[in-house]
Scaffold this motif. Structure first.
Motif, PDB file in Angstrom:
ATOM      1  N   GLN A  65       0.874  -1.179   0.000  1.00  9.15           N
ATOM      2  CA  GLN A  65       0.000   0.000   0.000  1.00  9.15           C
ATOM      3  C   GLN A  65       0.897   1.210   0.000  1.00  9.15           C
ATOM      4  O   GLN A  65       1.852   1.265   0.777  1.00  9.15           O
ATOM      5  CB  GLN A  65      -0.779   0.022   1.312  1.00  9.15           C
ATOM      6  CG  GLN A  65      -2.230  -0.209   1.129  1.00  9.15           C
ATOM      7  CD  GLN A  65      -2.993  -0.086   2.419  1.00  9.15           C
ATOM      8  OE1 GLN A  65      -2.430   0.295   3.442  1.00  9.15           O
ATOM      9  NE2 GLN A  65      -4.254  -0.374   2.371  1.00  9.15           N
ATOM     10  N   ILE A  66       0.615   2.169  -0.853  1.00  8.65           N
ATOM     11  CA  ILE A  66       1.493   3.344  -0.828  1.00  8.65           C
ATOM     12  C   ILE A  66       0.686   4.594  -1.145  1.00  8.65           C
ATOM     13  O   ILE A  66      -0.267   4.547  -1.932  1.00  8.65           O
ATOM     14  CB  ILE A  66       2.676   3.164  -1.819  1.00  8.65           C
ATOM     15  CG1 ILE A  66       3.692   4.286  -1.647  1.00  8.65           C
ATOM     16  CG2 ILE A  66       2.203   3.066  -3.265  1.00  8.65           C
ATOM     17  CD1 ILE A  66       5.012   4.026  -2.325  1.00  8.65           C
ATOM     18  N   LYS A  67       1.042   5.686  -0.501  1.00  8.25           N
ATOM     19  CA  LYS A  67       0.381   6.964  -0.774  1.00  8.25           C
ATOM     20  C   LYS A  67       1.155   7.680  -1.866  1.00  8.25           C
ATOM     21  O   LYS A  67       2.380   7.812  -1.773  1.00  8.25           O
ATOM     22  CB  LYS A  67       0.373   7.825   0.487  1.00  8.25           C
ATOM     23  CG  LYS A  67      -0.762   7.433   1.406  1.00  8.25           C
ATOM     24  CD  LYS A  67      -0.866   8.358   2.587  1.00  8.25           C
ATOM     25  CE  LYS A  67      -2.028   7.890   3.483  1.00  8.25           C
ATOM     26  NZ  LYS A  67      -1.816   8.270   4.868  1.00  8.25           N
ATOM     27  N   VAL A  68       0.418   8.093  -2.889  1.00  3.29           N
ATOM     28  CA  VAL A  68       1.088   8.775  -3.999  1.00  3.29           C
ATOM     29  C   VAL A  68       0.386  10.091  -4.281  1.00  3.29           C
ATOM     30  O   VAL A  68      -0.783  10.264  -3.931  1.00  3.29           O
ATOM     31  CB  VAL A  68       1.079   7.901  -5.277  1.00  3.29           C
ATOM     32  CG1 VAL A  68       1.827   6.602  -5.041  1.00  3.29           C
ATOM     33  CG2 VAL A  68      -0.337   7.632  -5.747  1.00  3.29           C
ATOM     34  N   PRO A  69       1.080  11.022  -4.909  1.00  2.00           N
ATOM     35  CA  PRO A  69       0.431  12.285  -5.266  1.00  2.00           C
ATOM     36  C   PRO A  69      -0.603  12.052  -6.368  1.00  2.00           C
ATOM     37  O   PRO A  69      -0.565  11.029  -7.051  1.00  2.00           O
ATOM     38  CB  PRO A  69       1.584  13.149  -5.797  1.00  2.00           C
ATOM     39  CG  PRO A  69       2.826  12.369  -5.613  1.00  2.00           C
ATOM     40  CD  PRO A  69       2.465  10.967  -5.301  1.00  2.00           C
ATOM     41  N   ALA A  70      -1.482  12.997  -6.504  1.00  2.00           N
ATOM     42  CA  ALA A  70      -2.519  12.890  -7.523  1.00  2.00           C
ATOM     43  C   ALA A  70      -1.871  12.911  -8.903  1.00  2.00           C
ATOM     44  O   ALA A  70      -0.733  13.317  -9.072  1.00  2.00           O
ATOM     45  CB  ALA A  70      -3.507  14.026  -7.384  1.00  2.00           C
ATOM     46  N   GLY A  71      -2.590  12.468  -9.849  1.00  2.00           N
ATOM     47  CA  GLY A  71      -2.129  12.515 -11.229  1.00  2.00           C
ATOM     48  C   GLY A  71      -1.347  11.265 -11.577  1.00  2.00           C
ATOM     49  O   GLY A  71      -1.282  10.307 -10.829  1.00  2.00           O
ATOM     50  N   LYS A  72      -0.784  11.309 -12.757  1.00  2.00           N
ATOM     51  CA  LYS A  72      -0.030  10.167 -13.244  1.00  2.00           C
ATOM     52  C   LYS A  72       1.280  10.078 -12.470  1.00  2.00           C
ATOM     53  O   LYS A  72       1.999  11.063 -12.347  1.00  2.00           O
ATOM     54  CB  LYS A  72       0.249  10.414 -14.733  1.00  2.00           C
ATOM     55  CG  LYS A  72       0.608   9.198 -15.486  1.00  2.00           C
ATOM     56  CD  LYS A  72       0.473   9.537 -16.971  1.00  2.00           C
ATOM     57  CE  LYS A  72       1.604   8.910 -17.747  1.00  2.00           C
ATOM     58  NZ  LYS A  72       1.483   9.230 -19.190  1.00  2.00           N
TER      59      LYS A  72
END
Lengths: 1078, 514
Positions: A65-72
């Motif tokens: 599970q990882i938190k990523v910034p919005a967008g591609k």
């Protein structure tokens, strides 16, 4: 101006604020699963956001599970031993399944290696480094890692000369560079320093096992046996000067970098791994016993004896009915047995952003195949990583281990393993009573022989990112190794002798030694990436480091004869005159400064340089400092436009050429080498005398580092969608100024001095080749991967002191070795054996006298049945020297004990949950001497002396199939014998001692070293038991040897290629194990 | 700004750390050993000089004892004794060998009999003292006389060693300096120096030494180190060797008149070899058992008391049957030839033994018979508590007799002979009427007195050109022992020695006779 600046600042602040706002508001979660080629989940793979800070690791089931910034966003997946995988996640995608491919070259191009104090990726490194990963070696039944590197690393020659648990094999990187002239001494001591061993760096801490053994060794146990193999994550063998110069001082003979495992699973994980098995009793040598022995002996006697000799034979042969002489005892059976091996590991690990840890415990217990041999180890290790804040992180490692080696009655890796040595075993006709048998097999059992080695290490590393590009690293460690021996020999060890009053005195001994190494380093690391307008990047990494190492050794030895009672097994109550006690202390220090620079342009053109200076207390006042520069360059051709086509088609995926040049060194083994230490020889009328040492009598203010200059050219390439990987290195290594024992003129009063021999050059040239292939397509259910390593090394002395004066030294077993320019080190120097004179007509005449030629300076007239020794100097007499002052006589170089080709062949097969791995190792073009066979022949038909009695009393060697000369056979004029006459009544002219090449053999072998079969138990079966993963495996170790020599295992020779037959055999082991992860 | 400041702070602390480690480690980089002393630290006290001097004496003792070479060179070569039956490699050192006394073939004994390297250790030790002691601060010594005493002892030992070597091998390589690291790598080869020149240097050294030493006054405590009497005795021997008999007589007289020595009465004759027990002894090497001797149980070259060295002369019950073979003077050999059966010494120091252990019947020497066990209860670790006497008064009196006879003073010689012969109860000194006969009598009396003390072979060499005793004991008369060929000297092991000294030459006779 000012305005502009202000504007920029405001603009910058606004941009920053916007981005942080977006970051806060628009974060999202991505979940996924990472699997390998076989669809098995990958545990602890690293998942990170490209150009971001977030990262995590997968759990046992491969999920993350990882938190990523919005967008591609782009996610990067990495896992040790696998190609890095880059996956783009679309704006609205929330889950992903990633399949990672095992890298063709064992270590992927992006894997980090540590060179000196700098971290480099394999892709941009310009040096020759080979790696072995934990999955290749885990669970293999061996007490130490060095045994397991055999056949896996090109350029590394590992020879396991003894199967005794806890004894070190010989490890040589790119050829031996040491010229030892003390080879005639006690083989235990002399041979330990016959070859040049590498420097070991364990988690960044340099350790030289030879220094430790040289200072405190009380037990003879391999230093590396203190490290649990299943704690090791990877081993990098650094071979060329660009890699070793950064270790400077002690890198000349190669560097083995060992990295231990760390915690990385985000969820706490518990793993238990256990295996156990048996070691098979070695195959006994073919021995004829009983009536067959008597018949064979009588057959031999009848061939040669005269009637008067026949009427006067030893009683043992003639007295058929005497119960003392009509037995069929194979004496080997008294000493050899089956052994066992057990190993249990338990590991707990976990990793979070802030803290990760891995704690392991290990118990290893091997029981030997000879009475009273074995090795036990208890060890624990904890690796802790802390991330205190984004700028500061640290690592703390602590390891403890205790090992206990049983080693029968002997001290070191000698062949004195059994009470009756291999070559002098008595005839099978003798009666071995229960008492004798108990006496012999109990001999070593009643000796108290405790050999304990403790090993403690603690190290702390702190990284502080001072600026974005600048990191400061502190490393401090203490490494303490202790070696304790307690020994007791009772006075009634030999009960027969004790009963008759001729027993030896009881003896007790206690030796303790502690060797502590303290290491401190401060390092600054500067990384800069410059992007030009035209889209190119310049990458620069600069490292400066300062290091301080201090070694302290403390020893104490007490011993005494005539301990008052056999129940007292320590040094106590010993009469004053029989008591010996001494303690020792030695310390040294080294201060080093090191600079390393790495530059690449677009990751395509690579440059590297390093410069290191070391000052050591082991050298003279004028010459403490040694300087070790190195340079390297590389070119990644596949990044060039003209290669695009080939790359796109997948024909050439990667191609790099590299070259390096550099100088590395070694320091003196003597901690106080420059001091002319005085010694206390004894007393004169009760008063203590002190005198200079005659072997180290002169101060050496100019004693300095030895230097090894090495050039290396290498190619790394991957073809056909990375299914074939090749790495080739060609090197030219010249070692100079090695420490050499110079004999001093007699009139100085001193015997010798050890000093840098500026005229002693040793050249090692060779090729290291590693080939890795994936033989079946990636889609195939069955996978077959292969790795072939091949090392070719040509060793030669390039220059010798005293105007290249050739000299000859006899080794302990009486074989001469020539030291001459152009010859390999330890080349055998003997008369050349060319077969047998079958009949009188074949024997040539002495051109001067007209008589038949003679041997042994005219003392033996050659007769049919004698060996043919080449008359090199054509004087009608063949011998090792001549009375006219020709000290080399008819001797010529006859054999090279340095292997020319060594290597290994690994085959890994996987099919669904099943995997099979087969490792074979080989050595070709090596000459060895069968001293065992020689001494057996000698003892039956005469070597130094001959007699019908020794023939009768000793075990007969295996003569089956041996076409030896007899008068009867020679009546046929066309008869050709394969071996000289074995006439037990014949005269001895030393024909069966190793002064001729009669017993030299081809030491080549190809060995199937181990086969590992493992089965991954399907998840469905174990899920309920809350088990994450489970694996069962079985291993067969030392399976079969293909060879071209008469000895059962041509690897069981000493450093100089002597096979004495008494060495501890490498046993076949069968183990079964289970590896469970919760 | 703030960032820069912190960077500055870190930079400074980093620098401080480097400097701290750098300076403290400098000390470590020059750390000397504490487990042994070494050249630069050693020569700083009087007790160190004492220890170095003891090492010099101990080295001399070890060199003389090495494989029993002292007795091989001094006695076996003169044919008084024959080797044990089991000593196959000694058999060439016999008159009955062909060629007789073949010094060039002594298997396994080359290192002791043909290699003089061990004596250069003794010389190096003396040179080390001679180099360092004069440079030491005067305050380190109790007084200047003590310092000069050490220098004189070193001069004496160096002279004694060269003299000893000359008597075995002839011209030595003469070295009076110490080699150190400055020389290392460029040590030039040195040729042999004619023995006469070396002996003249030794004489000069000894005269210097004599000036700062005092006589031992016959004290048995002072016989194991050099004193003025020892120096005079050596001077007498060296002059005699040079056939400078006038000076030899002078120095013999100095020993006899000023030394304070007295003849041991026949009743206690064997006290001479007992160890510091006789006023007759001038110089002896202590070989007494010492319970704290670390080398005793190993019986190494430094062991104070040994078994093998003296054990070579005795067997059977004398040594509790530890030996069953020994060197003997065979029946009808030297003993039967030399001694009047009334000679008290014949009964005191010789015992007839029948053939046993492979040895023929003959006479066993009884000078060294103080046999002991370290552990009498288990009868282990045997040794002899006897000392080796290098110079004693009788020796000097007989040397004086030789000097007087050689310079024409027959009566003086007769008077000197009387002192030893009267003590033994014989008077063959009365017969000789001319110098030649008198010298023969002196050689024989020296033998009767000194057999088994490593002396007589040199007496034969010294008097050879006039008396030809070497031929009488079996040396060939093919020119070997004339004063050109000097085949009475031993050959050098050129194979071992020559590679390190390219100017070294073989002794003339042995360069053509292998």
């Amino acid at each position: 101006m000012k305005k502009e600046f202000l504007l920029k600042k405001i603009f910058g602040t606004i941009v920053f604020l916007i981005f942080s706002l977006i970051g806060m508001a628009q974060e999202r979660q991505v979940t996924g699963i990472v699997k390998d080629e076989k669809d098995q989940p990958l545990n602890a793979a690293t998942v990170s956001v490209k150009n971001g800070t977030a990262s995590t690791v997968t759990k046992a089931d491969g999920k993350f599970q990882i938190k990523v910034p919005a967008g591609k966003v782009t996610l990067v997946f990495s896992y040790v031993g696998y190609d890095k995988s880059v996956v783009t996640i679309e704006e609205n995608q929330t889950s992903v399944i990633v399949k990672m491919n095992e890298s063709a070259s064992k270590k992927s191009m992006d894997e980090v290696v540590v060179v000196g104090v700098q971290r480099q990726t394999k892709r941009t490194a310009t040096m020759a480094i080979s790696s072995v990963l934990s999955k290749d070696i885990e669970n293999l039944p061996s007490p130490s890692i060095d045994n397991l590197l055999q056949g896996r690393v090109a350029g590394l020659n590992v020879q396991i000369g003894s199967g005794e648990p806890g004894v070190a094999p010989t490890v040589v990187v790119r050829g031996n560079s040491r010229v030892n002239t003390n080879i005639g001494n006690n083989p235990d001591v002399a041979q330990a320093s016959a070859l040049s061993g590498p420097l070991y760096v364990i988690d960044g801490i340099p350790t030289n096992p030879e220094d430790i053994a040289g200072s405190i060794d009380a037990t003879g146990t391999n230093y590396l046996a203190g490290i649990n193999i299943n704690d090791i994550e990877s081993v990098d063998v650094q071979k060329d000067a660009a890699a070793t110069a950064a270790w400077g001082s002690r890198g000349a003979n190669g560097v083995v970098y060992i990295k231990t495992k760390r915690g990385r699973s985000s969820k706490p994980e518990f793993r238990v791994n256990a295996y156990g098995g048996i070691t098979q009793q070695p195959q006994l040598l073919n021995t004829v016993t009983g009536a067959a022995e008597r018949k064979l002996k009588m057959d031999i006697i009848n061939q040669y004896a005269t009637p008067s000799q026949l009427s006067n034979l030893p009683q043992i042969l003639t007295d058929y009915n005497n119960p003392y002489f009509n037995n069929a005892e194979d004496w080997q059976g008294l000493f050899y047995k089956s052994g066992s091996v057990k190993n249990v590991d338990a590991t707990m690990s976990s990793g979070t952003d802030a803290v990760s840890y891995r704690i392991s415990m290990n118990y290893y217990d091997e029981k030997g195949i000879i009475q009273n041999f074995g090795f036990k180890r208890y060890s624990a290790r904890g690796n802790f990583d802390f991330k205190i804040n984004p700028k500061l992180n640290g690592q703390f490692i602590v390891a403890l281990s205790k090992s206990d080696r049983q080693r029968g009655k002997k001290y070191n890796n000698s062949d004195d393993n059994t009470p009756v040595s291999g070559s002098t075993q008595p005839s099978s006709l003798y009666r071995v009573t229960a008492f004798d048998s108990a006496n012999y097999s109990g001999l070593s059992g009643r000796i108290r022989n405790k050999n304990l080695n403790d090993y403690y290490t603690a190290s702390l590393t702190l990284n502080y990112n001072m600026l974005r590009n600048l990191r400061y690293t502190f490393q401090g460690s203490a490494n303490i190794s202790s070696s304790n021996r307690d020994y007791f020999l009772p006075s009634d060890l030999d009960q027969v002798a004790a009963a008759s009053g001729s027993g030896q005195a009881s003896y007790a001994e206690s030796d303790k030694g502690t060797y502590s190494t303290y290491f401190l380093s401060n390092t600054l690391n500067y990384n800069k990436k410059l992007e030009t307008k035209s889209g190119h990047t310049h990458n620069l990494a600069l490292t400066g480091s300062q290091q301080f190492t201090r070694d302290i050794s403390n020893t104490s030895n007490t011993s005494g004869y005539n301990v008052p009672s056999n129940n007292i097994q320590v040094v106590s109550g010993v009469p004053q005159a029989d008591l010996y006690g001494a303690s020792g202390y030695a310390a040294d220090a080294m201060f080093s400064l090191l600079g390393q620079a790495q530059y690449d342009f677009d990751g395509k053109y690579l440059l590297y340089g390093s410069y290191r200076g070391d000052a050591s207390s082991r050298f003279g006042d004028n010459t403490k400092w040694g300087y070790f520069p190195s340079v390297g360059a590389g070119w990644v051709l596949t990044d060039e436009k003209f290669m695009n086509k080939l790359q796109a088609k997948g024909i050439v995926n990667f191609l790099k050429v590299r070259a390096s040049y550099g100088i590395s060194g070694t320091q003196s083994g003597n901690l106080y080498a420059p001091y002319n230490s005085y010694s206390i020889p004894g007393t004169y009328n009760g008063g203590t005398a002190i005198q200079p040492s005659y072997t180290n009598g002169l101060t050496k203010n100019n004693l300095t580092w030895t230097k090894t200059e090495q050039k290396n050219i290498g190619i790394d390439a991957q073809f056909f969608k990375s299914r074939i990987g090749i790495s080739v290195d060609v090197y030219d290594k010249i070692s100079k100024d090695d420490y050499y024992n110079f004999n001093l003129p007699f009139y100085t009063g001193y015997q010798s001095i050890q000093f840098n021999a500026h005229d002693l050059w040793v050249s090692n040239r060779g090729v290291d080749l590693t080939l890795t292939t994936k033989n079946l397509s990636r889609e195939s259910k069955l996978q077959w991967n292969m790795q072939v390593t091949l090392s070719y090394n040509k060793n030669a002395i390039a220059k010798l002191p005293n105007n290249n004066r050739t000299f000859v030294v006899d080794d302990y077993y009486g074989t001469s070795r020539i030291y001459a320019v152009g010859q390999p080190i330890y080349e055998m120097f003997q008369m050349k054996y060319l077969g047998v004179y079958n009949n009188q007509g074949q024997i040539p005449f002495n051109p001067l006298t007209g008589n038949v030629i003679t041997y042994f300076k005219g003392n033996h007239k050659v007769v049919p049945g004698d060996p043919i020794w080449e008359d090199v100097n054509h004087i009608g007499d063949v011998w090792t020297d001549e009375d006219n002052g020709n000290q080399y006589g008819d001797r010529v170089p006859t054999g090279d004990p340095n292997p020319k080709y060594t290597g290994g062949w690994v085959n890994d097969f996987t099919y669904k949950n099943l995997s099979l791995s087969v490792l074979s190792v080989f050595t070709f073009k090596r000459d060895v001497i069968n001293t065992f066979y020689q001494s057996q022949i000698s003892s039956i038909v005469g070597g130094y002396s001959s007699s019908i009695y020794s023939f009768a009393h000793n075990r007969l060697p295996d003569l089956s199939g041996l076409n030896y000369w007899t008068p009867a056979k020679a009546k046929d004029p066309n008869y050709t014998a394969d071996f000289p006459s074995l006439n037990p009544f014949g005269s001895s002219y030393y024909q069966f001692i190793p002064i001729s090449s009669m017993f030299n053999e081809d030491g080549s072998y190809f060995k199937i070293k181990n086969v590992v079969l493992s089965y991954q138990i399907p998840e469905s079966l174990i899920k309920r038991a809350k088990i994450g993963r489970a694996k069962v495996y079985c291993i067969v170790d030392n399976i079969a040897t293909i060879k071209n020599s008469t000895m059962p295992n041509p690897e069981l020779v000493d450093q100089l290629g002597q096979y004495t037959g008494g060495l501890y055999a490498t046993p076949t082991r069968y183990t079964l194990g289970v590896d469970i992860q919760f | 700004m703030k960032k820069q400041f912190s960077f500055f702070k870190i930079g400074v602390s980093f620098l401080i750390a480097i400097i701290l480690i750098g300076t403290s480690c400098k000390k470590y980089l020059y750390e000397a050993p504490i487990t042994s002393t070494y050249g630069a630290a050693f020569w700083t006290s009087q007790s160190a000089v004492e220890q170095a001097s003891l090492a010099m004496y101990g080295q001399l003792r070890a060199s003389l004892r090495s494989s029993g070479s002292y007795f091989i060179n001094g006695d076996l070569c003169s044919g008084v004794f024959i080797p044990k039956a089991g000593q196959w490699n000694y058999q060439t050192i016999k008159a009955s060998n062909n060629p007789p006394y073949n010094f060039s073939y002594v298997p396994y004994l080359e290192n002791d009999l043909q290699n003089w390297s061990r004596f250069y250790r003794v010389i190096a030790q003396a040179n080390l003292i001679l180099q360092n002691v004069p440079k030491m601060e005067p305050s380190l010594f109790k007084n200047e006389a003590i310092r000069n005493g050490y220098i004189s002892e070193a001069l004496f030992i160096r002279a004694y060693t060269y003299f000893y070597m000359i008597r075995i091998w002839g011209d030595p390589v003469y070295v009076t300096k110490t080699y150190d690291d400055v020389d290392y790598g460029n040590i030039p080869p040195i040729a042999r120096t004619p023995e006469g020149i070396v002996l003249d240097s030794c004489i000069n050294d000894l005269k210097v030494a004599a000036a700062s030493l005092t006589y031992g006054g016959g004290s048995t405590a002072k016989t194991i180190r050099a004193n003025k009497g020892t120096v005079s005795a050596l001077l007498a021997h060296i002059y005699a060797w040079k056939h400078d008999y006038a000076n030899a007589h002078t120095w013999c007289q100095d020993v006899i008149n000023n030394g304070g020595y007295t003849m041991e009465p026949m009743a206690t004759y064997t006290n001479i070899w007992k160890g510091q027990s006789s006023n007759e002894n001038i110089f002896e090497l202590p070989m007494q058992y010492n319970p704290s001797d670390p080398n005793f149980s190993g019986q190494g070259s430094w062991a104070e008391a040994q078994f093998g060295f003296f054990g070579t002369f005795v067997k059977g019950s004398v040594v509790d049957n530890v030996n069953n073979q020994c060197w003997l003077s065979p029946d009808n050999g030297t003993v039967d030839w030399f001694y009047d059966y009334a000679d008290a010494r014949y009964n005191k120091v010789w015992t007839h033994v029948p053939a046993s252990g492979g040895d023929v019947a003959g006479y066993m020497l009884m000078k060294y018979t103080n046999f002991q066990y370290q552990k009498p209860d288990t009868k282990t670790l045997p040794y002899f508590n006897n000392n080796l006497v290098l110079f004693r008064l009788s020796d000097i009196i007989l040397l004086d007799a030789e000097a007087m006879a050689s310079t024409g003073d027959i009566n003086g010689a007769r008077a000197a002979l009387a002192k030893t012969e009267d003590r033994a109860g014989v008077n063959t000194y009365l017969a000789p009427a001319n110098a030649y006969d008198m010298l023969d009598e002196i050689v024989m009396e020296r033998g009767r007195e000194l057999f088994g003390e490593g002396q007589w072979y040199y007496d034969l060499i010294r008097t050879e050109q006039a008396q030809t005793w070497l031929e009488a004991v079996g040396y060939p008369s093919n020119g070997r022992v004339n004063n050109v060929n000097k085949g009475y000297y031993w050959p050098l092991d050129m194979g071992t020695l020559f590679p390190y000294d390219k100017l070294l030459t073989q002794n003339l006779w042995w360069s053509t006779h292998k």
